[in-house]
Design an enzyme around this catalytic site. Structure first.
Site, mmCIF file in Angstrom:
data_model
loop_
_atom_site.group_PDB
_atom_site.id
_atom_site.type_symbol
_atom_site.label_atom_id
_atom_site.label_comp_id
_atom_site.label_asym_id
_atom_site.label_seq_id
_atom_site.Cartn_x
_atom_site.Cartn_y
_atom_site.Cartn_z
ATOM 1 N N HIS A 208 0.835 -1.217 0.000
ATOM 2 C CA HIS A 208 0.000 0.000 0.000
ATOM 3 C C HIS A 208 0.861 1.254 0.000
ATOM 4 O O HIS A 208 2.005 1.247 0.480
ATOM 5 C CB HIS A 208 -0.962 0.005 1.193
ATOM 6 C CG HIS A 208 -0.302 0.066 2.541
ATOM 7 N ND1 HIS A 208 -0.083 1.252 3.217
ATOM 8 C CD2 HIS A 208 0.177 -0.917 3.350
ATOM 9 C CE1 HIS A 208 0.485 0.994 4.385
ATOM 10 N NE2 HIS A 208 0.660 -0.314 4.492
ATOM 11 N N ASP B 176 -0.700 4.412 0.991
ATOM 12 C CA ASP B 176 -1.216 5.377 1.961
ATOM 13 C C ASP B 176 -0.440 5.227 3.266
ATOM 14 O O ASP B 176 0.108 4.157 3.558
ATOM 15 C CB ASP B 176 -2.714 5.184 2.187
ATOM 16 C CG ASP B 176 -3.062 3.819 2.762
ATOM 17 O OD1 ASP B 176 -2.582 2.801 2.203
ATOM 18 O OD2 ASP B 176 -3.810 3.745 3.746
ATOM 19 N N GLU C 57 -5.158 1.155 3.136
ATOM 20 C CA GLU C 57 -4.806 0.117 4.097
ATOM 21 C C GLU C 57 -4.834 0.631 5.528
ATOM 22 O O GLU C 57 -5.191 -0.100 6.455
ATOM 23 C CB GLU C 57 -3.416 -0.431 3.764
ATOM 24 C CG GLU C 57 -3.071 -1.750 4.472
ATOM 25 C CD GLU C 57 -2.409 -1.556 5.830
ATOM 26 O OE1 GLU C 57 -2.234 -2.557 6.537
ATOM 27 O OE2 GLU C 57 -2.077 -0.400 6.195
ATOM 28 N N GLU C 58 -4.484 1.903 5.716
ATOM 29 C CA GLU C 58 -4.377 2.437 7.066
ATOM 30 C C GLU C 58 -5.719 2.816 7.677
ATOM 31 O O GLU C 58 -5.772 3.232 8.840
ATOM 32 C CB GLU C 58 -3.440 3.652 7.081
ATOM 33 C CG GLU C 58 -1.999 3.340 6.687
ATOM 34 C CD GLU C 58 -1.267 2.466 7.689
ATOM 35 O OE1 GLU C 58 -1.878 2.059 8.691
ATOM 36 O OE2 GLU C 58 -0.083 2.182 7.456
ATOM 37 N N ASP D 128 4.886 -6.146 4.501
ATOM 38 C CA ASP D 128 4.375 -5.115 5.400
ATOM 39 C C ASP D 128 4.462 -5.537 6.864
ATOM 40 O O ASP D 128 3.618 -5.165 7.667
ATOM 41 C CB ASP D 128 2.914 -4.810 5.030
ATOM 42 C CG ASP D 128 2.403 -3.510 5.633
ATOM 43 O OD1 ASP D 128 3.218 -2.717 6.113
ATOM 44 O OD2 ASP D 128 1.178 -3.306 5.625
ATOM 45 N N HIS E 142 4.506 3.749 12.079
ATOM 46 C CA HIS E 142 3.532 4.552 12.827
ATOM 47 C C HIS E 142 4.167 5.406 13.921
ATOM 48 O O HIS E 142 3.450 6.014 14.712
ATOM 49 C CB HIS E 142 2.439 3.674 13.445
ATOM 50 C CG HIS E 142 1.546 3.024 12.438
ATOM 51 N ND1 HIS E 142 0.255 2.650 12.730
ATOM 52 C CD2 HIS E 142 1.735 2.689 11.146
ATOM 53 C CE1 HIS E 142 -0.300 2.108 11.656
ATOM 54 N NE2 HIS E 142 0.585 2.120 10.684
#
Length: 471
Positions: free
Chosen positions: A88, A90, A153-154, A177, A444
């Site tokens: 992903h 995003d 995805e987030e 990921d 994150h």
């Protein structure tokens, strides 16, 4: 038979890989509904990042397709069976306190810093160059390789829902990921809101009125900032002095500021991925410790008491009565990620739970509902993804394990996680890198980074894996 030196092929393309990785990382592809439009359902910057990858593929001679801005794919090879690779572009919001601007990539001390460097733009570019190596070398493959790039995805995974309404499911595949050597199981993901309202009996006033409580931006992120607005006739000087003493005692960062009609308290925590909530510092929970010492109005006190009684020091659901584990996926974890309170208007807490295979979700929700009922709160907006597990003797597992061992010289220990990757979408899918054993997981977090050496090693592993799976 000629032995392919996969790392040598990566090193030949190192400068180009990093240059294009920088360009992708420079796009602030955070969900932005305010700029959503046809072809860009998640905002213009996410659409720009997706277009960047698809344009790159087209320029290098791959087949590409954009699925109305929800997702796209880059194709290589032909055959009746597809190998799927799902990533992903995003990213989560950058948050606060970065050493360098989060969307101005920098390499410092061998580390590539930027939001998305680890999750998941860096690995996305690694997979792309892995495909490019297999293509450039003209290696014979008998299956189609389908690199599927998602754009949501987030948040809610609407990208994959849309994509698989138009395309068939690959026979097997992986998502870059998570961790190396390989993740064969992922916990279930349960998200919901706790919502409450003022009751007729809650008119009692305190020394201070909790006017606002704000913290967090995402379910799947430990909040790193909490801001509280207090109003009342109390002694402002004493309040500020007590708050400063609290910060010092608990070694926390924050400050208090006085305005014309209120006092604002700011507290800084440490962001972390929701699947390890105990590894961050939840600013809202820390703030609650201080608010619990004040004389608050009845409604504000109830909201604070709920947080204190059910969430503070309860990262595994202990205080909600839902603590559990199983042998396959381990402990249930709980992250209270978003807090929104405005006196007389709204009282909300957004919760994300990661649960093992054995969890009965209906029973879990019943226990939570019962545990928050006394605080005049109830559950709404439930979203759930079941747990995912692939047996260790599946050919996908054995092929990827062999590739990892050949590239690193280390045993391929099979892992499970509380994280959620696109691997769970596939009937037969695993998460495969990019975090190597012993390395810091920075997804994150502020100052997110990936070591350049690890990015190159992952590219070599992905190149061999694609070839071995598709040959």
């Amino acid at each position: 038979m000629v032995q392919i030196q996969w790392m040598n092929e990566v090193l030949k393309r190192k400068d180009q890989l990093l240059e294009q990785c920088f360009e992708l990382l420079s796009i602030p592809s955070v969900l932005d509904p305010s700029t959503a439009q046809t072809g860009a359902p998640f905002g213009k910057e996410i659409a720009k990042a997706l277009d960047y990858m698809l344009d790159l593929g087209k320029k290098d001679g791959f087949q590409t397709k954009n699925f109305e801005g929800y997702a796209g794919h880059i194709l290589m090879g032909e055959g009746e069976e597809d190998i799927g690779i799902l990533s992903h572009i995003d990213v989560v919001p950058a948050g606060n306190g970065w050493t360098s601007p989060p969307f101005s990539p920098e390499i410092r001390n061998g580390r590539l810093y930027a939001r998305g460097a680890m999750d998941d733009k860096g690995p996305t570019m690694a997979v792309y160059f892995a495909m490019k190596i297999v293509k450039d070398l003209g290696l014979p493959i008998s299956k189609r390789v389908r690199f599927i790039i998602g754009a949501d995805e987030e948040t809610k995974w609407r990208c994959m829902e849309h994509y698989f309404q138009h395309e068939k499911m690959p026979a097997m595949g992986f998502s870059p990921d998570a961790d190396f050597p390989m993740i064969i199981g992922e916990k279930g993901m349960l998200s919901f809101k706790l919502v409450g309202s003022l009751t007729a009996s809650e008119t009692q006033k305190g020394e201070w009125t909790l006017a606002e409580f704000w913290s967090g931006e995402r379910y799947n992120l430990v909040p790193d900032l909490a801001v509280v607005k207090l109003k009342g006739d109390g002694d402002v000087f004493s309040l500020k002095e007590a708050y400063q003493a609290f910060l010092v005692e608990h070694r926390l960062k924050g400050f208090a500021e006085e305005t014309d009609d209120d006092v604002k308290l700011h507290l800084h925590g440490v962001a972390h991925h929701a699947f390890e909530p105990d590894q961050g510092l939840n600013a809202a929970l820390a703030m609650t410790r201080f608010l619990s010492t004040l004389s608050l109005d009845a409604a504000g006190a109830r909201y604070v008491q709920l947080i204190r009684d059910r969430f503070v020091d309860s990262f595994f659901g202990e205080k909600l009565g839902i603590q559990q584990r199983d042998n396959q996926l381990g402990d249930l974890t709980l992250n209270a990620g978003i807090f929104r309170y405005r006196a007389g208007e709204s009282q909300k807490i957004y919760v994300n739970i990661r649960h093992p295979l054995s969890t009965d979700v209906d029973q879990l929700l019943e226990k939570i509902e019962e545990a928050v009922k006394a605080y005049h709160m109830h559950i709404t907006d439930i979203e759930h993804m079941p747990a995912h597990y692939i047996h260790e003797d599946h050919p996908l597992i054995t092929i990827l394990a062999t590739v990892y061992e050949q590239q690193t010289g280390e045993p391929a220990k099979l892992l499970t996680t509380g994280g959620g990757t696109y691997a769970r979408i596939l009937k037969t899918g695993v998460a495969f890198g990019p975090v190597f054993p012993g390395k810091v997981e920075t997804a994150h977090q502020r100052d997110e980074y990936i070591e350049v050496e690890d990015l190159l090693k992952a590219t070599a592993i992905y190149a061999q894996a694609i070839y071995e799976l598709a040959r």
